[in-house]
Design an enzyme around this catalytic site. Structure first.
Site, PDB file in Angstrom:
ATOM      1  N   TYR A 131       0.826  -1.204   0.000  1.00  0.00           N
ATOM      2  CA  TYR A 131       0.000   0.000   0.000  1.00  0.00           C
ATOM      3  C   TYR A 131       0.866   1.262   0.000  1.00  0.00           C
ATOM      4  O   TYR A 131       0.630   2.204  -0.763  1.00  0.00           O
ATOM      5  CB  TYR A 131      -0.910  -0.034   1.224  1.00  0.00           C
TER       6      TYR A 131
ATOM      7  N   LYS B  13       1.014   4.109  -2.896  1.00  0.00           N
ATOM      8  CA  LYS B  13       0.664   5.494  -2.608  1.00  0.00           C
ATOM      9  C   LYS B  13       1.821   6.444  -2.896  1.00  0.00           C
ATOM     10  O   LYS B  13       1.619   7.579  -3.341  1.00  0.00           O
ATOM     11  CB  LYS B  13       0.206   5.629  -1.151  1.00  0.00           C
TER      12      LYS B  13
END
Length: 304
Positions: free
Chosen positions: A172, A176
């Site tokens: 993640y 991002k």
């Protein structure tokens, strides 16, 4: 819903069936935007799919007097991203704002993180931003070449995990961080077509965060200001998606509760030049000297 800073604009919001995306879609509609509500309808780990969440939010907007249509395609595919833009043009005749928000989590410590979990999370977040941006910009470039330069806006969704890192979220956090870099490149490349591209790093209570940060995500028992409500982030998104933010592009904002922070990103720190190649020992000595006067990095989320 006929007046507001987004009156006359058409906005697309991905991952808008729940949480932050739903809040953004409702807030955009409340400021006059016609909204394409996209959501694949998956579980928090990306499994399954259902058209219900997107349709429910579109119905909610219409019940409040706004205009909205649902789109349940997968925006991390060429077909889904292309149909997303096509839906806006077919339903409302234009596209002005793209808010990229779709995503899910598969958290694991790095040594336990499987390749499938890595690929799935990077795909939905990073590719799920890239493809809608590319298709939307292709439309805006065509408009510019036809003599109709748009006042176009893209709002991408980063995360503090992508800015500082987050223990147990390597997939993640990497995705991002990639979204932030994509934002900077897109802002530089698309300005000539009337496009402004910015990113937010929100902190709010959603399906993705309520388990990981249960202690800090609780609703205030006394009925006071709910700093973690996703609706707190949406006003900034609406402004960034409007014509009112003229001249603001290539920026990253943290948003939580009533706080907005402009993130300043990587910038050169202490530097030492040398007229010749250093030995490894000299390089190490120089690096240590520079680190001694450099600012300490912010801690990684979850680090002890």
């Amino acid at each position: 819903m006929n007046s507001g800073i987004c009156t006359g604009r058409t906005a697309v919001v991905t991952g808008a069936g729940r949480g932050l995306g739903r809040a953004h879609a409702l807030a955009l509609a409340a400021e006059g935007a016609r909204v394409v509500v996209n959501d694949l309808g998956v579980a928090p780990d990306g499994s399954g799919a259902a058209p219900g969440p997107a349709q429910q939010v579109a119905d909610e907007i219409r019940a409040r007097g706004g205009e909205a249509v649902a789109h349940s395609g997968d925006v991390a595919t060429e077909e889904g991203a292309a149909s997303l833009v096509a839906t806006a043009l077919t339903a409302f005749g234009r596209l002005d704002t793209l808010v990229n928000n779709a995503g899910f989590l598969r958290d694991r410590m790095l040594v336990n993180l499987g390749e499938d979990d890595w690929d799935a999370v990077v795909r939905v977040h990073l590719k799920g931003h890239f493809l809608p941006v590319r298709h939307a910009v292709a439309h805006w470039r065509a408009e510019t070449r036809a003599g109709r330069t748009p006042v176009a806006r893209v709002v991408n969704t980063g995360s503090g995990a992508g800015l500082l890192g987050s223990v147990g979220q390597a997939n993640y956090a990497a995705a991002k961080a990639g979204i932030i870099a994509l934002t900077l490149v897109a802002a530089a490349e698309t300005a000539r077509y009337g496009v402004q591209v910015n990113a937010i790093a929100p902190a709010a209570r959603t399906r993705m965060t309520e388990r990981t940060f249960a202690d800090t995500m609780a609703v205030p028992a006394d009925g006071g200001f709910d700093a973690m409500a996703p609706e707190n982030v949406s006003p900034l998104v609406v402004w960034l998606g409007s014509a009112s933010c003229a001249g603001v592009t290539g920026r990253v904002f943290e948003a939580q509760g009533g706080r907005i922070t402009v993130m300043e990103g990587w910038s050169p720190g202490p530097t030492a030049d040398h007229p010749a190649r250093r030995t490894p020992a000299e390089a190490g000595e120089t690096a240590r000297a520079l680190l001694a006067v450099a600012r300490a990095p912010q801690p990684v989320y979850g680090a002890r």
